[in-house]
Design a protein around this motif. Sequence first.
Motif, mmCIF file in Angstrom:
data_model
loop_
_atom_site.group_PDB
_atom_site.id
_atom_site.type_symbol
_atom_site.label_atom_id
_atom_site.label_comp_id
_atom_site.label_asym_id
_atom_site.label_seq_id
_atom_site.Cartn_x
_atom_site.Cartn_y
_atom_site.Cartn_z
ATOM 1 N N HIS A 3 14.008 -42.831 8.900
ATOM 2 C CA HIS A 3 15.222 -43.173 9.648
ATOM 3 C C HIS A 3 15.093 -44.605 10.143
ATOM 4 O O HIS A 3 14.126 -44.939 10.834
ATOM 5 N N THR A 4 16.042 -45.427 9.758
ATOM 6 C CA THR A 4 16.109 -46.795 10.262
ATOM 7 C C THR A 4 17.415 -46.930 11.020
ATOM 8 O O THR A 4 18.500 -46.743 10.449
ATOM 9 N N GLU A 5 17.310 -47.218 12.303
ATOM 10 C CA GLU A 5 18.507 -47.360 13.140
ATOM 11 C C GLU A 5 19.303 -48.574 12.692
ATOM 12 O O GLU A 5 18.743 -49.608 12.343
ATOM 13 N N THR A 20 11.523 -48.498 11.577
ATOM 14 C CA THR A 20 11.733 -47.332 10.723
ATOM 15 C C THR A 20 10.821 -46.215 11.203
ATOM 16 O O THR A 20 9.622 -46.412 11.353
ATOM 17 N N ILE A 42 15.272 -33.922 11.889
ATOM 18 C CA ILE A 42 15.690 -35.135 11.202
ATOM 19 C C ILE A 42 16.433 -34.704 9.947
ATOM 20 O O ILE A 42 16.060 -33.731 9.287
ATOM 21 N N ARG A 92 17.226 -31.313 5.854
ATOM 22 C CA ARG A 92 17.077 -31.286 7.310
ATOM 23 C C ARG A 92 15.749 -30.607 7.583
ATOM 24 O O ARG A 92 15.502 -29.497 7.111
ATOM 25 N N GLY A 151 18.076 -36.341 6.429
ATOM 26 C CA GLY A 151 18.119 -37.539 5.604
ATOM 27 C C GLY A 151 17.683 -37.248 4.186
ATOM 28 O O GLY A 151 17.466 -36.098 3.801
#
Length: 157
Positions: free
Chosen positions: A33-35, A57, A8, A83, A10
């Motif tokens: 992470h929110t699509e 989320t 991931i 990362r 972010g």
Amino acid sequence: MSKASFSIEGFAAEPKQRTSQNGKRMLDISVAHTERRKNKQSGEWENATDRDGNEITLWARATFFDEQADLLAQQVAKGTLVRIEGMPRLNAYVDNSGTAKASIDVQFASLSIIPRASSGGSGGGSWAPAPQQSQGGFQGAQNDPGASGGGFDSAPF
């Protein structure tokens, strides 16, 4: 035999330092992470939702120990672009409002700090220096039997 891997990238949430019952220093670093999807009717980007209309989320957390925890605590702050890579472990829990949720614990994690363009200056192409990391990233074992801690709560770590 199978092997699962997870990564991931972010912005880090505020890192949390803690100490296990046997004195191990630990640092939890989390990324959400929110699509996002484009609404075909309005043309606007929106956060994805489940069937009940709740935002989806995904939280991923890696724990680093002792010297690595100390080093990362000096280099990673809320908003640092990172990362995280490692083996995923699903963590199911119930939040404070009684809603069932899930998150990913990243075991045997490595962390890379990603340099970002500086906001100052005139024009693109200017890069702010990032903290240096050891070759191959920072390594940290997640399944320490002396480590305390467990589920995630409903607040972003």
